[in-house]
Design a protein around this motif. Structure first.
Motif, PDB file in Angstrom:
ATOM      1  N   HIS A  62       0.838  -1.199   0.000  1.00  0.00           N
ATOM      2  CA  HIS A  62       0.000   0.000   0.000  1.00  0.00           C
ATOM      3  C   HIS A  62       0.880   1.260   0.000  1.00  0.00           C
ATOM      4  CE1 HIS A  62      -3.686   2.079  -0.058  1.00  0.00           C
ATOM      5  NE2 HIS A  62      -3.500   2.675   1.099  1.00  0.00           N
ATOM      6  N   HIS A 103      -1.212  12.029   6.241  1.00  0.00           N
ATOM      7  CA  HIS A 103      -2.562  12.570   6.415  1.00  0.00           C
ATOM      8  C   HIS A 103      -3.385  11.616   7.263  1.00  0.00           C
ATOM      9  CE1 HIS A 103      -3.134   9.951   2.929  1.00  0.00           C
ATOM     10  NE2 HIS A 103      -4.446  10.049   3.056  1.00  0.00           N
ATOM     11  N   ASP A 156      -5.893   4.262   6.153  1.00  0.00           N
ATOM     12  CA  ASP A 156      -4.856   3.466   5.490  1.00  0.00           C
ATOM     13  C   ASP A 156      -3.478   4.123   5.591  1.00  0.00           C
ATOM     14  OD1 ASP A 156      -6.136   5.382   3.757  1.00  0.00           O
ATOM     15  OD2 ASP A 156      -5.120   4.487   2.032  1.00  0.00           O
ATOM     16  N   HIS A 157      -3.378   5.155   6.442  1.00  0.00           N
ATOM     17  CA  HIS A 157      -2.091   5.835   6.664  1.00  0.00           C
ATOM     18  C   HIS A 157      -1.767   5.977   8.147  1.00  0.00           C
ATOM     19  CE1 HIS A 157      -1.741   6.885   2.361  1.00  0.00           C
ATOM     20  NE2 HIS A 157      -3.046   6.695   2.451  1.00  0.00           N
ATOM     21  N   HIS A 181       0.766   3.051  -3.445  1.00  0.00           N
ATOM     22  CA  HIS A 181      -0.696   3.202  -3.325  1.00  0.00           C
ATOM     23  C   HIS A 181      -1.450   2.549  -4.496  1.00  0.00           C
ATOM     24  CE1 HIS A 181      -4.438   5.199  -1.922  1.00  0.00           C
ATOM     25  NE2 HIS A 181      -3.787   5.470  -0.810  1.00  0.00           N
ATOM     26  N   ASP A 211      -0.538  10.611  -0.746  1.00  0.00           N
ATOM     27  CA  ASP A 211      -1.816  10.610  -1.476  1.00  0.00           C
ATOM     28  C   ASP A 211      -2.040  11.997  -2.071  1.00  0.00           C
ATOM     29  OD1 ASP A 211      -2.042   8.123  -0.320  1.00  0.00           O
ATOM     30  OD2 ASP A 211      -4.131   8.388   0.307  1.00  0.00           O
TER      31      ASP A 211
HETATM   32 MN    MN Z   1      -4.657   6.449   1.008  1.00  0.00          MN
END
Ligand code: MN
Ligand code: NI
Length: 232
Positions: free
Chosen positions: A10, A50, A54-55, A195, A146
Motif C-alpha cells: 500500500h 494525512h 490506510d495511513h 498506493h 496521497d
Molecule cells: Mn490512502
C-alpha cells in the motif's frame, strides 16, 4: 550513506539509514498485502502524511511500543498525543522543515503540499494532506503521498530529487497517466510506484507504467513487490 527503501505494501515505506529506521504511513495489520504485522516493525521516527485510516492505522501501536517520534501536520500530531497517548511527536505544517532526531546522521523532512483530503478515522479534522521530501545526508527522496497531480511539483523538482515515490492506483490519488506527467515535473533519477494493488479499485498495470516512464521521462522506473528493498 547507503539508504534502504523497503515497500511494506500500500503506501507504507520503511527507510533505513545506518542504524536508524524511519517509517512512513504504517498500515500493516489490516492491509491485505502487507508482508509483516505492526508488532514485527520497529521505528525511530514515524512520518504521517494525512489522517486516513490506510495511513494512520498502526502509528500509535508502533510509536508507543518503540518510543518512536511521530512527525505529522500539527492537527494529527496533537491527535496522536491527546487520543492515543503518543509521547513524542512534532506537529509541523506545509512548507516547514524539521531536523529528525536521529543521532549520527544528518536527516530532515520538508513537508510538501498534497491535493487530497485528511479527516481522521474518528471524524476529527486532520488538517491538510501532505507529502515529504526526506533528506538523508546527500540524498533526497520525495514521497508525494496521497495526491493528485499539481503543477508545483516542478518547484519540488528544483531541489534535485534522487528518488520520487508516486501514487499510481487512481481513484483516490493520481493514476498512471498523471504519475507520468508528475515524473516529468519532478525529474528524479528514479521513480517508484505506491498506493496501488491493495484492493481491486486501485489495481494498476505496472508493466505499462514502467514502459511509459521509460519512454516519456528521463527517470528509471523501479517496481518493488511488498517486502522488497531498493538500495539508494
Ligand atoms: Mn490512502
Ligand atoms: Ni488518503
Amino acid at each position: 550513506m547507503e539508504i534502504q527503501l523497503t515497500w511494506l505494501g500500500h503506501a507504507t515505506w520503511k527507510i533505513e539509514a545506518g542504524s536508524h529506521t524511519i517509517l512512513l504511513d504504517p498500515f500493516l495489520n489490516d492491509s491485505p498485502v502487507a508482508p509483516v504485522k505492526a508488532a514485527e516493525v520497529d521505528a525511530d521516527v514515524i512520518l504521517v502524511s494525512h489522517g486516513h485510516f490506510d495511513h494512520v492505522a498502526d502509528v500509535a501501536e508502533i510509536a508507543n511500543r518503540c518510543g518512536a517520534h511521530v512527525v505529522a501536520i500539527y492537527e494529527i500530531a496533537q491527535w496522536f498525543q491527546t487520543n492515543h497517548a503518543v509521547e513524542s511527536a512534532t506537529g509541523m505544517n506545509v512548507g516547514g522543515t524539521f531536523a529528525l532526531p536521529l543521532e549520527g546522521i544528518d536527516a530532515s523532512v520538508k513537508m510538501t503540499p498534497a491535493v487530497h483530503s485528511s479527516q481522521l478515522p474518528d471524524g476529527s479534522p486532520g488538517g491538510v494532506a501532505a507529502g515529504f521530501i526526506l533528506t538523508i545526508e546527500d540524498k533526497k527522496i520525495y514521497f508525494a503521498c496521497d495526491t493528485a497531480l499539481f503543477s508545483d511539483m516542478q518547484l519540488i523538482g528544483r531541489v534535485g530529487i534522487d528518488v520520487a515515490v508516486l501514487p499510481i492506483g487512481d481513484l483516490f490519488t493520481m493514476g498512471i497517466e498523471d504519475s507520468v506527467l508528475a515524473t516529468g515535473f519532478i525529474d528524479p533519477k528514479q521513480v517508484l510506484p505506491t498506493h496501488y494493488n491493495t484492493w481491486p479499485p486501485i489495481e494498476a498495470d505496472t508493466p505499462k507504467w514502467s514502459e511509459r516512464i521509460k519512454t516519456e521521462t528521463s527517470a528509471d522506473p523501479v517496481v518493488l513487490q511488498p517486502g522488497e528493498t531498493h538500495v539508494i
